[in-house]
Design a protein around this motif. Sequence first.
Motif, PDB file in Angstrom:
ATOM      1  N   TRP A   1       0.800  -1.221   0.000  1.00  0.00           N
ATOM      2  CA  TRP A   1       0.000   0.000   0.000  1.00  0.00           C
ATOM      3  C   TRP A   1       0.837   1.277   0.000  1.00  0.00           C
ATOM      4  O   TRP A   1       0.287   2.371   0.118  1.00  0.00           O
ATOM      5  CB  TRP A   1      -0.926   0.012   1.210  1.00  0.00           C
ATOM      6  N   SER A   2       2.131   1.160  -0.079  1.00  0.00           N
ATOM      7  CA  SER A   2       3.031   2.326   0.031  1.00  0.00           C
ATOM      8  C   SER A   2       2.763   3.107   1.310  1.00  0.00           C
ATOM      9  O   SER A   2       2.837   4.343   1.328  1.00  0.00           O
ATOM     10  CB  SER A   2       2.893   3.243  -1.188  1.00  0.00           C
ATOM     11  N   ALA A   3       2.444   2.391   2.362  1.00  0.00           N
ATOM     12  CA  ALA A   3       2.146   3.024   3.654  1.00  0.00           C
ATOM     13  C   ALA A   3       3.383   3.724   4.196  1.00  0.00           C
ATOM     14  O   ALA A   3       4.480   3.181   4.147  1.00  0.00           O
ATOM     15  CB  ALA A   3       1.640   1.985   4.649  1.00  0.00           C
ATOM     16  N   ARG A   4       3.172   4.914   4.697  1.00  0.00           N
ATOM     17  CA  ARG A   4       4.272   5.682   5.283  1.00  0.00           C
ATOM     18  C   ARG A   4       4.342   5.517   6.794  1.00  0.00           C
ATOM     19  O   ARG A   4       5.361   5.800   7.407  1.00  0.00           O
ATOM     20  CB  ARG A   4       4.139   7.152   4.919  1.00  0.00           C
ATOM     21  N   GLU A   5       3.215   5.070   7.388  1.00  0.00           N
ATOM     22  CA  GLU A   5       3.177   4.851   8.830  1.00  0.00           C
ATOM     23  C   GLU A   5       2.438   3.558   9.127  1.00  0.00           C
ATOM     24  O   GLU A   5       1.565   3.141   8.373  1.00  0.00           O
ATOM     25  CB  GLU A   5       2.414   5.972   9.545  1.00  0.00           C
ATOM     26  N   MET A   6       2.786   2.967  10.265  1.00  0.00           N
ATOM     27  CA  MET A   6       2.032   1.841  10.805  1.00  0.00           C
ATOM     28  C   MET A   6       1.381   2.341  12.084  1.00  0.00           C
ATOM     29  O   MET A   6       2.032   2.983  12.909  1.00  0.00           O
ATOM     30  CB  MET A   6       2.946   0.659  11.114  1.00  0.00           C
ATOM     31  N   HIS A   7       0.094   2.077  12.228  1.00  0.00           N
ATOM     32  CA  HIS A   7      -0.662   2.456  13.415  1.00  0.00           C
ATOM     33  C   HIS A   7      -1.124   1.195  14.136  1.00  0.00           C
ATOM     34  O   HIS A   7      -1.385   0.173  13.508  1.00  0.00           O
ATOM     35  CB  HIS A   7      -1.905   3.260  13.033  1.00  0.00           C
ATOM     36  N   MET A   8      -1.252   1.302  15.438  1.00  0.00           N
ATOM     37  CA  MET A   8      -1.858   0.241  16.238  1.00  0.00           C
ATOM     38  C   MET A   8      -2.415   0.859  17.503  1.00  0.00           C
ATOM     39  O   MET A   8      -2.012   1.960  17.887  1.00  0.00           O
ATOM     40  CB  MET A   8      -0.843  -0.850  16.583  1.00  0.00           C
ATOM     41  N   THR A   9      -3.327   0.167  18.133  1.00  0.00           N
ATOM     42  CA  THR A   9      -3.816   0.603  19.432  1.00  0.00           C
ATOM     43  C   THR A   9      -3.507  -0.481  20.449  1.00  0.00           C
ATOM     44  O   THR A   9      -3.601  -1.680  20.155  1.00  0.00           O
ATOM     45  CB  THR A   9      -5.327   0.907  19.415  1.00  0.00           C
ATOM     46  N   VAL A  10      -3.114  -0.029  21.640  1.00  0.00           N
ATOM     47  CA  VAL A  10      -2.734  -0.927  22.724  1.00  0.00           C
ATOM     48  C   VAL A  10      -3.391  -0.406  23.993  1.00  0.00           C
ATOM     49  O   VAL A  10      -3.486   0.817  24.188  1.00  0.00           O
ATOM     50  CB  VAL A  10      -1.192  -0.956  22.898  1.00  0.00           C
ATOM     51  N   LEU A  11      -3.822  -1.307  24.853  1.00  0.00           N
ATOM     52  CA  LEU A  11      -4.341  -0.862  26.142  1.00  0.00           C
ATOM     53  C   LEU A  11      -3.246  -0.077  26.857  1.00  0.00           C
ATOM     54  O   LEU A  11      -2.122  -0.568  27.019  1.00  0.00           O
ATOM     55  CB  LEU A  11      -4.766  -2.056  27.001  1.00  0.00           C
ATOM     56  N   SER A  12      -3.547   1.147  27.266  1.00  0.00           N
ATOM     57  CA  SER A  12      -2.519   2.034  27.819  1.00  0.00           C
ATOM     58  C   SER A  12      -1.912   1.507  29.117  1.00  0.00           C
ATOM     59  O   SER A  12      -0.798   1.911  29.467  1.00  0.00           O
ATOM     60  CB  SER A  12      -3.097   3.432  28.041  1.00  0.00           C
ATOM     61  N   VAL A  13      -2.584   0.609  29.806  1.00  0.00           N
ATOM     62  CA  VAL A  13      -2.027   0.048  31.042  1.00  0.00           C
ATOM     63  C   VAL A  13      -1.019  -1.074  30.772  1.00  0.00           C
ATOM     64  O   VAL A  13      -0.365  -1.544  31.692  1.00  0.00           O
ATOM     65  CB  VAL A  13      -3.139  -0.464  31.993  1.00  0.00           C
TER      66      VAL A  13
END
Length: 184
Positions: A125-137
């Motif tokens: 996808w020619s992605a420039r960033e990888m995103h993810m979400t993680v439980l902040s704790v």
Amino acid sequence: MDVTAPHEPARPAYREGTEADVAALVALVDRAYRGDSSRSGWTNEADILDGNRTDHDDMLAVIGKADSTMLVVEDGDGVPVACFQLEHRGDAAYFGMFAVRPDLQGAGLGRRIIAEAERRARETWSAREMHMTVLSVREDLIAWYERRGYRRTGRTTPFPYGDERFGRPKRDDLRFELLVKELG
């Protein structure tokens, strides 16, 4: 006493998940994160959440989602040992539903998988960033991602209390934090 450290498959194979994989993937994800069986790995959420991490319908939706792929990581015998989702989101890719079989955690497989996910996001996808979400704790897990180049953004979303599809919380301070990595 002979203590053998876990070892990752010599050459893990990656393939796209299909509807036929749903039951095995649900079991893999739940085993990696919830309940007593997850405690043999270090990524478990057993002290934070009860219940399942995913279910048949959610996994089927991930597999069938447009601009998304669920990848199955197999050992040399074709047995699923890990999985992850990649989703195309404009200039970024989202990395989620990441699970490694608990008895293989801590042996380097996760590090190789995330590098493969980043490579695929750039090339597909020619992605420039990888995103993810993680439980902040989950400070230990966030620190692991930070060692791989991810940074905390401070941007959070509330945990969906009352929606058992996400589990039954054992604490009242849960939220998801966005982590981002520049892919270059």
